[in-house]
Design an enzyme around this catalytic site. Structure first.
Site, PDB file in Angstrom:
ATOM      1  N   ASP A   7       0.858  -1.176   0.000  1.00 55.21           N
ATOM      2  CA  ASP A   7       0.000   0.000   0.000  1.00 55.21           C
ATOM      3  C   ASP A   7       0.907   1.243   0.000  1.00 55.21           C
ATOM      4  O   ASP A   7       2.098   1.150   0.316  1.00 55.21           O
ATOM      5  CB  ASP A   7      -0.864  -0.054   1.276  1.00 55.21           C
ATOM      6  CG  ASP A   7      -1.591   1.243   1.548  1.00 55.21           C
ATOM      7  OD1 ASP A   7      -2.259   1.743   0.630  1.00 55.21           O
ATOM      8  OD2 ASP A   7      -1.482   1.766   2.688  1.00 55.21           O
ATOM      9  N   ASP A   9      -0.306   5.204   0.880  1.00 55.18           N
ATOM     10  CA  ASP A   9      -0.588   6.179   1.946  1.00 55.18           C
ATOM     11  C   ASP A   9      -0.613   5.523   3.334  1.00 55.18           C
ATOM     12  O   ASP A   9      -1.350   4.571   3.572  1.00 55.18           O
ATOM     13  CB  ASP A   9      -1.952   6.858   1.696  1.00 55.18           C
ATOM     14  CG  ASP A   9      -1.895   7.799   0.495  1.00 55.18           C
ATOM     15  OD1 ASP A   9      -0.787   8.020  -0.042  1.00 55.18           O
ATOM     16  OD2 ASP A   9      -2.961   8.298   0.098  1.00 55.18           O
ATOM     17  N   ASP A 213      -1.718  -0.721   6.079  1.00 53.15           N
ATOM     18  CA  ASP A 213      -1.983  -0.106   7.387  1.00 53.15           C
ATOM     19  C   ASP A 213      -3.469  -0.001   7.728  1.00 53.15           C
ATOM     20  O   ASP A 213      -3.824   0.329   8.851  1.00 53.15           O
ATOM     21  CB  ASP A 213      -1.383   1.310   7.440  1.00 53.15           C
ATOM     22  CG  ASP A 213      -2.138   2.281   6.546  1.00 53.15           C
ATOM     23  OD1 ASP A 213      -2.404   1.926   5.377  1.00 53.15           O
ATOM     24  OD2 ASP A 213      -2.491   3.382   7.012  1.00 53.15           O
TER      25      ASP A 213
HETATM   26 MG   LIG Z   1      -3.011   3.126   3.587  1.00 56.33          MG
END
Ligand SMILES: [Mg+2]
Length: 278
Positions: A7, A9, A213
């Site tokens: 991922d 961001d 995250d």
């Molecule tokens: Mg993310």
């Protein structure tokens, strides 16, 4: 052989500054070792291409939460199923065309007076103000193909009404931090699965690693051999992510990414050395 799916961001990029600087060391290592890094993001093709360019990354990537899967031509020595050629990419589209999403939003705003503001109706300046992205990046973020981020200023009853309308149209909603998202039924797992199959076919012994995250990373973290959950900026971990063998990065964002990837490379090198000695 390691293949990394990541991922962007809050994972490879800092949640606030969008910088990957703290992951420099691990990025350098994987580039030296020619470990593929496949980016899987809610960002648009234009935004991801900009990150890829600055890292010199030439591997496949997934845009807009699984909407588009882009494979640079010649990446795999076999054809990619359901792909069509666009420019220098083979593209698999699992998302719903953007115009259908914005038409749907415009219609329900008109007919149901729901307090929604979609990206398509916001100026580049407003997007920059709301996201903290630069004007240049905001304009890349506005070039959408499969997913519409939107602000919702209503109450719970109005949200429930929205959910019903979205469901009856065969679309999907994701409730987010800054923005909510309207998309097709695609997710990061379906999209990553197509690329994971390609890599497993090419390198049957590869260790597939995944780093993320947030809840929208769960579908692809469930598919990899070595899932890593990155810490959030406040030092906690997304509680919705529960998958066996989950590794927890010791720091937030790119600093956590750096530690987790370096540890993994060292482990893999020591395992393959043992293999050679036997
Ligand atoms: Mg993310």
């Amino acid at each position: 052989m390691i293949i990394i799916f990541s991922d962007l961001d809050g994972t490879l990029l800092d949640a606030e500054s969008y910088s990957y600087e703290p992951a420099r060391e691990a990025l350098k290592e994987i580039s030296t070792l020619q470990i593929p890094l496949v980016m899987i993001s809610s960002k648009t093709k234009k935004e991801i291409e900009s990150v890829r360019r600055s890292l010199g990354n030439t591997y496949p990537f997934v845009s807009e939460n699984g909407g588009g899967i882009f494979v640079p031509e010649g990446c795999f020595p076999f054809p990619v199923s359901y792909a069509r050629r666009t420019g220098n990419y083979l593209v698999v589209e699992s998302g719903i065309p953007y115009a259908r999403l914005t038409e749907f939003l415009d219609r329900i705003i008109r007919e149901d007076a729901l307090p929604i503001r979609g990206f398509h109706s916001l100026s580049v300046e407003s997007i920059s103000r709301l996201t903290g992205l630069s004007i240049e990046t905001s304009s890349m973020a506005k070039e959408r193909e499969y997913d519409e981020p939107f602000l919702f200023d209503g109450d719970e009853a109005q949200w429930n009404r929205l959910e019903k309308l979205v469901e009856s149209d065969g679309l999907a909603l994701t409730r987010g931090g800054r923005f909510n998202h309207l998309s097709g039924q695609n997710d990061k797992g379906t999209a990553a699965g197509i690329l994971i199959d390609c890599y497993r076919h090419q390198y049957p012994d590869a260790l597939i690693v995944g780093l993320g995250d947030a809840a929208n990373d769960l579908p692809f973290l469930r598919m990899v051999d070595y899932p890593v959950l990155i810490q959030r900026p406040d030092g906690t971990y997304e509680p919705e992510i529960d998958t066996p063998e989950l590794h927890h990065a010791p720091h937030p964002g790119p600093a956590g990414w750096n530690s987790a990837v370096l540890e993994l490379i060292r482990k893999d090198i020591s395992t393959s050395n043992q293999g050679l000695n036997m």
